[in-house]
Design a protein around this motif. Structure first.
Motif, PDB file in Angstrom:
ATOM      1  N   ALA A 271      10.023 -10.366  -4.819  1.00 12.75           N
ATOM      2  CA  ALA A 271       8.749  -9.811  -4.327  1.00 12.75           C
ATOM      3  C   ALA A 271       7.889  -9.032  -5.021  1.00 12.75           C
ATOM      4  O   ALA A 271       6.712  -8.753  -5.011  1.00 12.75           O
ATOM      5  N   GLY A 272       8.561  -8.491  -6.513  1.00 10.57           N
ATOM      6  CA  GLY A 272       7.826  -7.916  -7.170  1.00 10.57           C
ATOM      7  C   GLY A 272       7.158  -8.556  -8.420  1.00 10.57           C
ATOM      8  O   GLY A 272       6.863  -7.973  -9.534  1.00 10.57           O
ATOM      9  N   MET A 273       7.195  -9.788  -8.605  1.00 10.27           N
ATOM     10  CA  MET A 273       6.532 -10.513  -9.498  1.00 10.27           C
ATOM     11  C   MET A 273       5.164 -10.264  -9.887  1.00 10.27           C
ATOM     12  O   MET A 273       4.798 -10.898 -10.980  1.00 10.27           O
ATOM     13  N   ASP A 274       4.611  -9.870  -8.985  1.00  9.60           N
ATOM     14  CA  ASP A 274       2.958  -9.479  -9.553  1.00  9.60           C
ATOM     15  C   ASP A 274       2.746  -8.234 -10.178  1.00  9.60           C
ATOM     16  O   ASP A 274       1.668  -8.366 -10.761  1.00  9.60           O
ATOM     17  N   GLY A 275       3.933  -7.336 -10.602  1.00  6.95           N
ATOM     18  CA  GLY A 275       3.762  -6.408 -11.495  1.00  6.95           C
ATOM     19  C   GLY A 275       4.454  -5.174 -11.067  1.00  6.95           C
ATOM     20  O   GLY A 275       4.847  -5.053 -10.030  1.00  6.95           O
ATOM     21  N   THR A 276       4.236  -4.145 -11.931  1.00  5.67           N
ATOM     22  CA  THR A 276       4.848  -2.914 -12.076  1.00  5.67           C
ATOM     23  C   THR A 276       3.949  -1.849 -11.239  1.00  5.67           C
ATOM     24  O   THR A 276       2.693  -2.063 -10.933  1.00  5.67           O
ATOM     25  N   PHE A 277       4.747  -1.057 -10.522  1.00  7.96           N
ATOM     26  CA  PHE A 277       3.982  -0.005  -9.592  1.00  7.96           C
ATOM     27  C   PHE A 277       5.025   0.999  -9.358  1.00  7.96           C
ATOM     28  O   PHE A 277       6.289   0.930  -9.183  1.00  7.96           O
ATOM     29  N   ALA A 278       4.503   1.799  -8.517  1.00  4.05           N
ATOM     30  CA  ALA A 278       5.031   3.215  -8.410  1.00  4.05           C
ATOM     31  C   ALA A 278       4.260   3.768  -7.112  1.00  4.05           C
ATOM     32  O   ALA A 278       3.275   3.848  -6.957  1.00  4.05           O
ATOM     33  N   ILE A 279       5.365   4.281  -6.011  1.00  5.76           N
ATOM     34  CA  ILE A 279       4.820   4.895  -4.643  1.00  5.76           C
ATOM     35  C   ILE A 279       5.150   6.253  -4.840  1.00  5.76           C
ATOM     36  O   ILE A 279       6.263   6.530  -5.043  1.00  5.76           O
ATOM     37  N   LEU A 280       3.991   6.956  -4.595  1.00  9.07           N
ATOM     38  CA  LEU A 280       4.400   8.351  -4.687  1.00  9.07           C
ATOM     39  C   LEU A 280       4.048   8.928  -3.163  1.00  9.07           C
ATOM     40  O   LEU A 280       2.997   8.671  -2.483  1.00  9.07           O
TER      41      LEU A 280
ATOM     42  N   GLY B 271      -4.725   1.843 -15.018  1.00 13.28           N
ATOM     43  CA  GLY B 271      -3.817   1.797 -13.825  1.00 13.28           C
ATOM     44  C   GLY B 271      -4.847   1.816 -12.598  1.00 13.28           C
ATOM     45  O   GLY B 271      -6.039   2.186 -12.841  1.00 13.28           O
ATOM     46  N   LEU B 272      -4.368   1.513 -11.438  1.00 16.00           N
ATOM     47  CA  LEU B 272      -5.012   1.524 -10.313  1.00 16.00           C
ATOM     48  C   LEU B 272      -4.669   2.218  -9.180  1.00 16.00           C
ATOM     49  O   LEU B 272      -3.192   2.048  -8.875  1.00 16.00           O
ATOM     50  N   PHE B 273      -5.186   3.152  -8.505  1.00 10.00           N
ATOM     51  CA  PHE B 273      -4.654   3.932  -7.415  1.00 10.00           C
ATOM     52  C   PHE B 273      -5.018   3.371  -6.056  1.00 10.00           C
ATOM     53  O   PHE B 273      -6.101   2.960  -5.878  1.00 10.00           O
ATOM     54  N   LEU B 274      -4.089   3.091  -5.073  1.00  9.19           N
ATOM     55  CA  LEU B 274      -4.456   2.411  -3.927  1.00  9.19           C
ATOM     56  C   LEU B 274      -3.939   3.214  -2.902  1.00  9.19           C
ATOM     57  O   LEU B 274      -2.489   3.801  -2.910  1.00  9.19           O
TER      58      LEU B 274
END
Length: 291
Positions: free
Chosen positions: A213-222, A241-244
């Motif tokens: 499921a994570g093949m679209d890229g690196t991310f972090a959830i804060l 980077g992009l904040f969502l």
């Protein structure tokens, strides 16, 4: 527990509160801009947390919305706190200050990394080698500043009110000798030590997992301790980077992270794999195979 106040998070909270009160009062951004004699874009950037509002601006905005008394004073105080400088401010030209600001106030960080060890778990030598390789365009002084900030951030894991860190590492992270053999082995040993902290969980997503499921890229959830501060996702890329922050975006990334960690090895199995890689690195066996 001591609250870690971050001006970045305070600015974000202030913007959300101002937007909510404006909408409740039925006032448009253009009306606010006209009353304050500023641009509509400035009001919009204040509401999204991208611009710091002065206490005077906040007081004037709240007056337009009919908000006075203790409620107004509380928000004005948040505006004062949002204008303070974080410890990372002197290094703002060489790092993503917004991310460091969010991280400083976070209760937990859940991260998936495909290529490198996350900054909170890097050794000094690994960080130096990684930054030099990833940013050949910057000076040695800028590299030193980035390494300094990265190491200082790591106090979040060991201070009196440490953050909870849950990291899933693609096996590729363990197999790429950033900085060479000696540096990488030391980094893997350090990962094992860090995983022993009660607030740190490390999992390895093995090659055998195949597509995931994570093949679209690196991310972090804060995640933050105050309910007034909603979660935020940081998806990293070469430009910073992009904040969502939208609810549907958060749900998507939480869903992805849950699937990634379910596909990864259990924490104790992951530590065993990291220990094995430190003793028997894949890169040495591959070099022998090419010989």
């Amino acid at each position: 527990m001591t609250e870690r106040r971050s001006p970045t998070v305070r600015r974000r909270r202030l913007g959300a509160e101002l937007r909510r009160r404006r909408e409740t009062a039925g006032v448009t951004i253009d009306t606010v801009a006209a009353r304050l004699e500023c641009s509509a874009s400035k009001v919009s950037r204040i509401e999204t947390g991208h611009t710091t509002a002065t206490p005077r601006d906040v007081r004037d905005m709240l007056e337009i919305y009919g908000v006075t008394g203790p409620e107004s004073e509380e928000l004005v105080q948040i505006a004062r706190e949002a204008r303070q400088k974080g410890w990372w401010h002197p290094y703002s030209t060489v790092l993503t200050g917004a991310y460091v600001g969010f991280e400083a106030a976070a209760r937990s960080v859940r991260a998936y990394e495909q290529q490198v060890v996350p900054g909170l778990l890097q050794t000094k030598d690994y960080a130096n080698a990684m930054i030099r390789a990833a940013r050949p365009d910057i000076t040695a002084e800028e590299v030193d500043h980035r390494v300094h900030v990265r190491l200082k951030r790591q106090s979040l894991l060991t201070q009196d009110d440490p953050i909870d860190l849950w990291v899933v590492l693609d096996e590729a992270v363990l197999s790429r000798p950033v900085g060479g053999d000696v540096v990488m082995r030391a980094q893997l040993d350090y990962l094992v030590e860090a995983a022993d902290l009660p607030n740190v969980t490390v999992q390895v997503l093995p090659f055998e997992a195949g597509g995931h499921a994570g093949m679209d890229g690196t991310f972090a959830i804060l995640d933050f301790p105050d309910e007034s501060d909603p979660d935020v996702v940081y998806a990293e890329n070469a430009t910073g980077g992009l904040f969502l922050e939208k609810a549907e975006e958060l749900r998507k990334y939480i869903f992805i992270f849950d699937h990634i960690r379910a596909a990864a090895l259990r924490p104790e199995e992951s530590v065993a794999v990291i220990e094995k890689r430190a003793k028997e690195p894949l890169w040495t066996s591959r070099l022998k195979g090419f010989g």
